[in-house]
Design an enzyme around this catalytic site. Structure first.
Site, mmCIF file in Angstrom:
data_model
loop_
_atom_site.group_PDB
_atom_site.id
_atom_site.type_symbol
_atom_site.label_atom_id
_atom_site.label_comp_id
_atom_site.label_asym_id
_atom_site.label_seq_id
_atom_site.Cartn_x
_atom_site.Cartn_y
_atom_site.Cartn_z
ATOM 1 N N TYR A 189 -170.212 90.517 -2.022
ATOM 2 C CA TYR A 189 -171.648 90.510 -2.306
ATOM 3 C C TYR A 189 -172.402 91.245 -1.192
ATOM 4 O O TYR A 189 -173.238 92.111 -1.464
ATOM 5 C CB TYR A 189 -172.120 89.061 -2.420
ATOM 6 C CG TYR A 189 -173.590 88.889 -2.708
ATOM 7 C CD1 TYR A 189 -174.091 89.034 -4.004
ATOM 8 C CD2 TYR A 189 -174.491 88.570 -1.688
ATOM 9 C CE1 TYR A 189 -175.437 88.873 -4.271
ATOM 10 C CE2 TYR A 189 -175.841 88.410 -1.950
ATOM 11 C CZ TYR A 189 -176.307 88.552 -3.239
ATOM 12 O OH TYR A 189 -177.651 88.389 -3.496
ATOM 13 N N LYS A 233 -174.734 94.685 -1.538
ATOM 14 C CA LYS A 233 -176.173 94.669 -1.238
ATOM 15 C C LYS A 233 -176.494 95.677 -0.134
ATOM 16 O O LYS A 233 -177.516 96.348 -0.171
ATOM 17 C CB LYS A 233 -176.606 93.253 -0.849
ATOM 18 C CG LYS A 233 -176.587 92.285 -2.028
ATOM 19 C CD LYS A 233 -177.589 92.731 -3.071
ATOM 20 C CE LYS A 233 -177.535 91.938 -4.352
ATOM 21 N NZ LYS A 233 -178.518 92.368 -5.335
ATOM 22 N N ASN A 291 -182.505 94.752 -10.505
ATOM 23 C CA ASN A 291 -182.472 93.335 -10.107
ATOM 24 C C ASN A 291 -181.180 92.626 -10.489
ATOM 25 O O ASN A 291 -180.777 91.688 -9.805
ATOM 26 C CB ASN A 291 -183.668 92.618 -10.752
ATOM 27 C CG ASN A 291 -183.517 91.112 -10.718
ATOM 28 O OD1 ASN A 291 -183.762 90.467 -9.703
ATOM 29 N ND2 ASN A 291 -183.060 90.527 -11.829
ATOM 30 N N SER A 299 -180.508 92.129 -0.192
ATOM 31 C CA SER A 299 -180.381 90.721 0.177
ATOM 32 C C SER A 299 -180.208 90.640 1.686
ATOM 33 O O SER A 299 -179.560 91.515 2.280
ATOM 34 C CB SER A 299 -179.155 90.105 -0.505
ATOM 35 O OG SER A 299 -178.906 88.817 0.042
ATOM 36 N N VAL A 349 -175.463 95.904 -17.909
ATOM 37 C CA VAL A 349 -175.906 96.985 -17.017
ATOM 38 C C VAL A 349 -174.752 97.689 -16.296
ATOM 39 O O VAL A 349 -174.973 98.636 -15.557
ATOM 40 C CB VAL A 349 -176.969 96.502 -15.995
ATOM 41 C CG1 VAL A 349 -178.261 96.160 -16.697
ATOM 42 C CG2 VAL A 349 -176.450 95.354 -15.159
HETATM 43 N N1 LIG Z 1 -181.131 83.762 -5.479
HETATM 44 C C1 LIG Z 1 -180.970 84.199 -4.244
HETATM 45 O O1 LIG Z 1 -180.853 83.413 -3.278
HETATM 46 C C2 LIG Z 1 -180.963 85.683 -3.953
HETATM 47 C C3 LIG Z 1 -181.051 86.107 -2.619
HETATM 48 C C4 LIG Z 1 -181.034 87.456 -2.331
HETATM 49 C C5 LIG Z 1 -180.930 88.384 -3.374
HETATM 50 N N2 LIG Z 1 -180.845 87.944 -4.649
HETATM 51 C C6 LIG Z 1 -180.701 88.976 -5.690
HETATM 52 O O2 LIG Z 1 -181.729 88.855 -6.648
HETATM 53 C C7 LIG Z 1 -181.251 89.315 -7.927
HETATM 54 C C8 LIG Z 1 -181.536 88.251 -8.969
HETATM 55 O O3 LIG Z 1 -180.860 87.069 -8.597
HETATM 56 P P1 LIG Z 1 -181.201 85.648 -9.242
HETATM 57 O O4 LIG Z 1 -181.017 84.647 -8.176
HETATM 58 O O5 LIG Z 1 -182.476 85.708 -9.997
HETATM 59 O O6 LIG Z 1 -179.951 85.517 -10.261
HETATM 60 P P2 LIG Z 1 -179.837 84.778 -11.687
HETATM 61 O O7 LIG Z 1 -178.387 84.511 -11.863
HETATM 62 O O8 LIG Z 1 -180.799 83.653 -11.758
HETATM 63 O O9 LIG Z 1 -180.303 85.923 -12.708
HETATM 64 C C9 LIG Z 1 -179.578 87.127 -12.805
HETATM 65 C C10 LIG Z 1 -179.872 87.786 -14.136
HETATM 66 O O10 LIG Z 1 -179.037 88.976 -14.211
HETATM 67 C C11 LIG Z 1 -178.422 89.011 -15.490
HETATM 68 N N3 LIG Z 1 -177.145 89.725 -15.433
HETATM 69 C C12 LIG Z 1 -176.030 89.376 -14.741
HETATM 70 N N4 LIG Z 1 -175.040 90.266 -15.005
HETATM 71 C C13 LIG Z 1 -175.557 91.178 -15.849
HETATM 72 C C14 LIG Z 1 -175.025 92.340 -16.496
HETATM 73 N N5 LIG Z 1 -173.751 92.731 -16.315
HETATM 74 N N6 LIG Z 1 -175.831 93.040 -17.318
HETATM 75 C C15 LIG Z 1 -177.113 92.659 -17.523
HETATM 76 N N7 LIG Z 1 -177.667 91.566 -16.959
HETATM 77 C C16 LIG Z 1 -176.899 90.859 -16.133
HETATM 78 C C17 LIG Z 1 -178.219 87.539 -15.859
HETATM 79 O O11 LIG Z 1 -178.030 87.384 -17.248
HETATM 80 C C18 LIG Z 1 -179.513 86.921 -15.344
HETATM 81 O O12 LIG Z 1 -180.532 86.996 -16.302
HETATM 82 C C19 LIG Z 1 -179.755 89.609 -7.724
HETATM 83 O O13 LIG Z 1 -179.570 90.973 -7.493
HETATM 84 C C20 LIG Z 1 -179.406 88.822 -6.480
HETATM 85 O O14 LIG Z 1 -178.327 89.366 -5.790
HETATM 86 C C21 LIG Z 1 -180.863 86.636 -4.969
#
Ligand SMILES: NC(=O)c1ccc[n+]([C@@H]2O[C@H](COP(=O)([O-])OP(=O)(O)OC[C@H]3O[C@@H](n4cnc5c(N)ncnc54)[C@H](O)[C@@H]3O)[C@@H](O)[C@H]2O)c1
Length: 253
Positions: free
Chosen positions: A154, A158, A89, A141, A63
């Site tokens: 990060y 965000k 996402n 976030s 992406v």
């Molecule tokens: N887990 C948390 O505590 C949390 C808290 C706040 C916000 N978020 C946000 O939620 C979103 C999802 O996080 P998550 O915890 O599910 O993460 P995760 O690591 O479990 O999943 C992230 C997904 O994004 C994909 N990805 C990463 N880089 C990519 C790229 N360059 N091109 C295409 N796909 C790509 C990965 O392959 C994976 O499938 C993120 O934006 C994260 O910042 C997560």
């Protein structure tokens, strides 16, 4: 709920929160297109979505690449006929004191988190303008609202997503396009686990859990449920909003 038959693009939809969002939107009757680096898990999620009777596509796609996203979205439009929903996402994080980071890491995190938001929005919005309707929900976030040590980059990306979403919401309202953000606190996914490996990580996870009024980390489904609200008609008078999903941890807003 009103998204039956709508077409949704979900970046990073192969795992974690993105996977839960993809499956929840499919459950509500939306056709889904997953754009993710990971092909196998992306195909699997699409397969699961299809079992519920909707159309589901999966593209192996970085992406951070404008061309790859443009191509995947064009193919989605060609196959499904419209782009109604975009979920920004995909995201990554690395836990490091700022002085230990380097410009290479800055570029990586800015590209994956913020540039991908710009790219996917820039690619999808013209379709939405053309059809005079659309709905964009992006993953902010709470880290980007309150700041976390070890997450300087990060947090910045965000905050940028949340600020740009408000600006976009104002630009796009005239085209009947709504733009909102969800702002999760700690959610138990691979991203969380990678940041909290080992004994120290376990201790941090326990301490964080205790500090959350609802006494548990978030689950991907908790976020997917709120995203479903934002893309549905129940939120039809909401745009430019950021909603924390954090068990009461920050109580912002
Ligand atoms: N887990 C948390 O505590 C949390 C808290 C706040 C916000 N978020 C946000 O939620 C979103 C999802 O996080 P998550 O915890 O599910 O993460 P995760 O690591 O479990 O999943 C992230 C997904 O994004 C994909 N990805 C990463 N880089 C990519 C790229 N360059 N091109 C295409 N796909 C790509 C990965 O392959 C994976 O499938 C993120 O934006 C994260 O910042 C997560």
């Amino acid at each position: 709920m009103s998204i039956k038959g709508k077409n949704a693009v979900i970046t990073g939809g192969a795992n974690g929160i993105g996977k839960a969002i993809t499956l929840r939107l499919a459950e509500e009757g939306a056709n889904v297109a997953v754009l993710d680096l990971q092909d196998g898990p992306g195909q699997e999620v699409a397969g699961q979505a299809r079992e519920g009777g909707v159309e589901a596509l999966s593209f192996q796609c970085d992406v951070t690449s404008y061309d790859q996203v443009k191509k995947a979205v064009a193919q989605t439009h060609e196959k499904l006929g419209s782009i109604d929903i975009l979920i920004n996402n995909a995201g990554i994080d690395r836990g490091l004191p700022f002085v230990k980071t380097d410009p290479e890491l800055w570029e990586l995190i800015i590209n994956v988190n913020y540039r991908s938001f710009l790219i996917a929005s820039h690619v999808c919005i013209p379709y939405m303008i053309e059809q005079n309707s659309g709905n964009i929900v992006s993953l902010g976030s709470d880290a980007g609202r309150i700041g976390n040590p070890g997450e300087v980059l990060y947090c910045g990306t965000k905050a940028a997503i949340m600020a740009s979403s408000k600006a976009l919401a104002k630009e796009l309202a005239r085209y009947n396009i709504r733009v909102n953000c969800v702002s999760p606190g700690p959610v138990k996914t691979e991203l969380w686990d990678r940041l909290h490996e080992g004994e120290k990580g376990q201790r941090v996870t326990e301490a964080v859990t205790k500090s959350i009024p609802l006494r548990r980390l978030g689950a991907p489904q908790d976020v997917a449920n709120v995203v479903a609200f934002f893309v549905g008609d129940d939120s039809s008078y909401l745009t430019g909003q950021v909603l924390s999903i954090d068990g009461g941890l920050t109580m912002i807003g």
